[in-house]
Design a protein around this motif. Structure first.
Motif, PDB file in Angstrom:
ATOM      1  N   TYR A   8       4.248  -2.407  -8.551  1.00 40.36           N
ATOM      2  CA  TYR A   8       3.383  -1.494  -7.878  1.00 40.36           C
ATOM      3  C   TYR A   8       2.725  -2.190  -6.684  1.00 40.36           C
ATOM      4  O   TYR A   8       2.313  -3.521  -6.777  1.00 40.36           O
ATOM      5  N   TYR A  55      -2.733   0.639  -4.547  1.00 36.65           N
ATOM      6  CA  TYR A  55      -3.383   1.974  -4.834  1.00 36.65           C
ATOM      7  C   TYR A  55      -2.666   2.836  -5.790  1.00 36.65           C
ATOM      8  O   TYR A  55      -3.074   3.427  -6.591  1.00 36.65           O
ATOM      9  N   ALA A  56      -1.134   2.772  -5.921  1.00 38.55           N
ATOM     10  CA  ALA A  56      -0.552   3.364  -6.907  1.00 38.55           C
ATOM     11  C   ALA A  56      -0.801   2.898  -8.230  1.00 38.55           C
ATOM     12  O   ALA A  56      -0.860   3.786  -9.178  1.00 38.55           O
ATOM     13  N   THR A  98      -3.587   1.480  -9.214  1.00 42.28           N
ATOM     14  CA  THR A  98      -5.142   2.219  -9.501  1.00 42.28           C
ATOM     15  C   THR A  98      -5.012   3.823  -9.916  1.00 42.28           C
ATOM     16  O   THR A  98      -5.531   4.219 -10.865  1.00 42.28           O
ATOM     17  N   GLN A  99      -3.951   4.556  -9.266  1.00 42.39           N
ATOM     18  CA  GLN A  99      -3.961   5.849  -9.519  1.00 42.39           C
ATOM     19  C   GLN A  99      -3.199   6.085 -10.946  1.00 42.39           C
ATOM     20  O   GLN A  99      -3.756   6.662 -11.721  1.00 42.39           O
ATOM     21  N   ASP A 100      -2.226   5.336 -11.185  1.00 36.31           N
ATOM     22  CA  ASP A 100      -1.551   5.442 -12.707  1.00 36.31           C
ATOM     23  C   ASP A 100      -2.277   5.031 -13.787  1.00 36.31           C
ATOM     24  O   ASP A 100      -2.550   5.549 -14.722  1.00 36.31           O
ATOM     25  N   GLN A 125      -5.903   5.190 -13.279  1.00 37.57           N
ATOM     26  CA  GLN A 125      -6.957   6.265 -13.539  1.00 37.57           C
ATOM     27  C   GLN A 125      -6.575   7.501 -14.317  1.00 37.57           C
ATOM     28  O   GLN A 125      -7.295   8.399 -14.640  1.00 37.57           O
ATOM     29  N   ALA A 126      -5.288   7.623 -14.530  1.00 30.01           N
ATOM     30  CA  ALA A 126      -4.653   8.794 -15.230  1.00 30.01           C
ATOM     31  C   ALA A 126      -4.889   8.748 -16.775  1.00 30.01           C
ATOM     32  O   ALA A 126      -5.000   9.548 -17.553  1.00 30.01           O
ATOM     33  N   GLU A 180     -10.991   5.364 -16.755  1.00 37.12           N
ATOM     34  CA  GLU A 180     -12.218   5.398 -15.618  1.00 37.12           C
ATOM     35  C   GLU A 180     -11.829   3.918 -14.978  1.00 37.12           C
ATOM     36  O   GLU A 180     -12.472   2.944 -15.728  1.00 37.12           O
ATOM     37  N   SER A 184     -12.084   2.012 -10.788  1.00 45.22           N
ATOM     38  CA  SER A 184     -12.083   2.205  -9.339  1.00 45.22           C
ATOM     39  C   SER A 184     -11.280   1.284  -9.142  1.00 45.22           C
ATOM     40  O   SER A 184     -10.841   0.156  -9.573  1.00 45.22           O
ATOM     41  N   GLU A 185     -11.118   1.347  -7.416  1.00 42.39           N
ATOM     42  CA  GLU A 185     -10.299   0.601  -6.778  1.00 42.39           C
ATOM     43  C   GLU A 185     -10.986  -0.760  -6.769  1.00 42.39           C
ATOM     44  O   GLU A 185     -10.530  -2.031  -6.794  1.00 42.39           O
ATOM     45  N   ARG A 230       2.565  -3.122   2.743  1.00 47.85           N
ATOM     46  CA  ARG A 230       1.938  -2.809   1.292  1.00 47.85           C
ATOM     47  C   ARG A 230       2.177  -4.174   0.651  1.00 47.85           C
ATOM     48  O   ARG A 230       3.329  -4.953   0.642  1.00 47.85           O
TER      49      ARG A 230
END
Length: 109
Positions: free
Chosen positions: A23, A26-27, A29-31, A33-34, A37, A39-40, A68
């Protein structure tokens, strides 16, 4: 109400996702967050700590004119994840015994 997640459990969640695939931050963190909770600003110190402990490695890959930084689980990270999984199972059983009343023959209080 939010249940706080310990550093060990957070490390385990990150390593478990990285066990499936590499990963970029950002990706990842997004997964995360699903499910929880986070944060970055919380995620990147976790990634730095895991990298410092040799649980993951990084590599850069060009994307739209920029690099990246990707994270990959290292062999030591796989071993650490297995330890966290064992601790989680024991912890979950203990909590279930109390919260769900699954203790047999035990008296609390």
């Amino acid at each position: 109400m939010k249940i706080k997640i310990s550093a060990d459990l957070l490390d385990g969640l990150v390593l478990a996702l990285l066990e499936r695939k590499d990963y970029y931050g950002y990706a990842l963190t997004q997964d995360m967050q699903a499910v929880i909770e986070i944060s970055e600003s919380t995620m990147y110190p976790v990634l730095r700590r895991l990298q410092k402990n040799n649980y993951l490695t990084t590599y850069d890959q060009p994307f739209q004119g920029r690099n990246r930084r990707y994270y990959r689980i290292a062999p030591a990270g796989t071993q650490h994840l297995e330890q966290i999984r064992k601790m989680w199972v024991n912890y979950k059983v203990s909590l279930d015994n109390i919260l769900l009343g699954e203790a047999k023959g035990k008296h609390y209080g």
